[in-house]
Write an enzyme that holds these catalytic residues in place. Sequence first.
Site, PDB file in Angstrom:
ATOM      1  N   ASP A 137       0.926  -1.347   0.030  1.00 31.86           N
ATOM      2  CA  ASP A 137       0.220  -0.157   0.150  1.00 31.86           C
ATOM      3  C   ASP A 137       0.865   1.303   0.061  1.00 31.86           C
ATOM      4  O   ASP A 137       0.363   2.261  -0.381  1.00 31.86           O
ATOM      5  CB  ASP A 137      -0.851  -0.080   1.164  1.00 31.86           C
ATOM      6  CG  ASP A 137      -2.081  -1.006   1.078  1.00 31.86           C
ATOM      7  OD1 ASP A 137      -1.845  -1.844   0.410  1.00 31.86           O
ATOM      8  OD2 ASP A 137      -2.790  -1.093   2.246  1.00 31.86           O
ATOM      9  N   ILE A 184      21.201  -2.345   5.898  1.00 31.86           N
ATOM     10  CA  ILE A 184      20.962  -2.949   4.296  1.00 31.86           C
ATOM     11  C   ILE A 184      21.544  -1.948   3.268  1.00 31.86           C
ATOM     12  O   ILE A 184      20.947  -0.732   3.352  1.00 31.86           O
ATOM     13  CB  ILE A 184      19.738  -3.562   4.217  1.00 31.86           C
ATOM     14  CG1 ILE A 184      19.345  -4.405   5.194  1.00 31.86           C
ATOM     15  CG2 ILE A 184      19.878  -4.406   2.744  1.00 31.86           C
ATOM     16  CD1 ILE A 184      17.964  -4.899   5.342  1.00 31.86           C
ATOM     17  N   TYR A 236      -7.018  -7.280   7.966  1.00 34.62           N
ATOM     18  CA  TYR A 236      -6.728  -6.028   8.252  1.00 34.62           C
ATOM     19  C   TYR A 236      -8.028  -5.533   9.003  1.00 34.62           C
ATOM     20  O   TYR A 236      -9.069  -5.782   8.679  1.00 34.62           O
ATOM     21  CB  TYR A 236      -6.681  -5.097   7.318  1.00 34.62           C
ATOM     22  CG  TYR A 236      -5.261  -4.491   6.721  1.00 34.62           C
ATOM     23  CD1 TYR A 236      -4.859  -3.318   7.351  1.00 34.62           C
ATOM     24  CD2 TYR A 236      -4.457  -4.999   5.551  1.00 34.62           C
ATOM     25  CE1 TYR A 236      -3.557  -2.798   7.011  1.00 34.62           C
ATOM     26  CE2 TYR A 236      -3.412  -4.364   5.285  1.00 34.62           C
ATOM     27  CZ  TYR A 236      -2.910  -3.378   6.252  1.00 34.62           C
ATOM     28  OH  TYR A 236      -1.675  -2.826   5.910  1.00 34.62           O
TER      29      TYR A 236
END
Length: 595
Positions: A233, A304, A506
């Site tokens: 999203d 990272i 959700y």
Amino acid sequence: MDSPVSGPTSVVSTIPKRRQDLIRWDGWGYKDSRFVYDGKDCSFSGDRYPMGKGARLNRLRDWVINNFDVDPTKKLADVDEPRVFPDPVRCVGFLDGLKILGVEFSEDGMDRFMRCHGQNLEDFGNLKYNSFPKIPDLVVWPRCHEHVVKIVGLAGDYDVALVPVGGNSAASGASTTPNVPERTVAVVDMTQMNRLLWLNKENLTACFEVGIVGQDLERTLGKQGLTMGHEPDSIEFSTLGGWIATRASGMKKNLYGNIEDLVIRIKVVTGIGVMEKQFTAPRASCGPDLDHVIFGSEGTLGIITEAVVRLRPVPAVSRHGSLVFPNFETGFNFLREVARKRLQPASIRLIDNPQFEFGQYLQPDGPWHTELVDGFKKHYLTKVCGFKMDQIVAVTLVFEGQRKSVESQEMLIYKIAAKYGGLKGGSKNGAKGYALTFVVAYIRDFGWDINLIAESFETSVSWDKCLSMCNNVKSCVKRECNRHGITRLIVSYRVAQIYDDGCCVYFYLVAKHEDDRVSPAKTVKMIEERAREEILASGGTLSHHHGVGKKRSKWYPASVSQVGVSVLKAIKRELDPKNIFAAGNLIDDSVISKL
């Protein structure tokens, strides 16, 4: 013959170094995009999204008034952009070292403030009041892997705490600045490390610097006719590194996989050096996969810097679809059969009745014939099909692939839907439902100004426990809201992802807060914590893809066992003996410091 491997490609980041010039300082998304009410009409500003084309959204206004007895003309006073910030805790040796290395940094108050938070409601409330207990002391922008190596080395020399960030879109508190007493806290903003380092079309692999924003990554690959297929999203603002660090999932994971399925190899700078596999291959049996120690580590074990990812050709066909079912349980049983037969399209989501109703209210106002058509559809559903408007649910679908395979999948899925009394809602409704995903986040900010609070949280659960868990959590939230004097509320849920053995759910809460502006975020935090306990008691997980962060860390030991916590602590001690990466996620750093 052209080589299948191409070299580094520069990408202009969606997120500039002065992100406050483009992104809202006090909420979600772009500065030029928001829901607006002028005292008469409701609309959505800007033209970045389909509904922001000058359309009136007065059905949304009516929904707010009818459900919450709110007067949209009585808005809270605008909050001024902060001008005064806490003095930074300065480490002169660290700053001098950055200057020598030629690494750009800033101690500007607004640069620091823009990177001290994520996007949960508690952070949002702190933004409105400028009440964060801590903001970073400086922001550092590395430009390459070697910069990060040197920054980590300097941090170890001068006892500086580093917090890597991307788009600051975390919903778990993971990017909220930790309060580390007597130490300089430097945010390492990775968004300017966003190059495509190489692309191998023969193997369908690519190596990216992980500060690249999702929409930039897909745009870059799209020019080559390729896609990674990871579409959370938050794709407009989140980064590849953030996806790895939170063990993320995207809306099209059924076709492309979750982030751990898409990443082949990562490079990470730890407190004791660089960790990276020395091969790139589809699979290897070389002991435990140490990359998976970094997936979900949330900035606590290192930074990272690069990742090799799997790619796919851009699908020849991409189609949307939608279905309506008479009630949630029927729609749920349809999803269960689709999963059992392994017919999952790229995306399939089931929304409950409150979300179905809300979706109708988010439709732009239309001319008389549009209203007539809508009335006819309602008449058909209720009078002809016998559906009840207060029970109808919807499923949105995305099909991707070769034309024949898409057509075959559509035929099979719609055949199953008919078995459960599902009716086709059309591709346009499916596309609208999918597109709304990127706009709904702006609703929270709109609601806040008229004394509505909104929050979401997610979990994953096995099929046999899903329905009971949804009912238990909904009852729990309503009960807790009543206990806090909140009587105007809507509790809703959707099945967002499906697997062979379970699904992701959700939950959404929208409520009218009857008190003043001091307590709504704190109140919702308490309600959400009770809901999380109910989720765990009902068989759900601590998180499906948002991660643990700081918000959920108190439940982490019970989720992975004390032995699991001990293993994580041992890894932390080995990779980060100086606690450089004191992000405070997963396990509280005050506990780690005593080890």
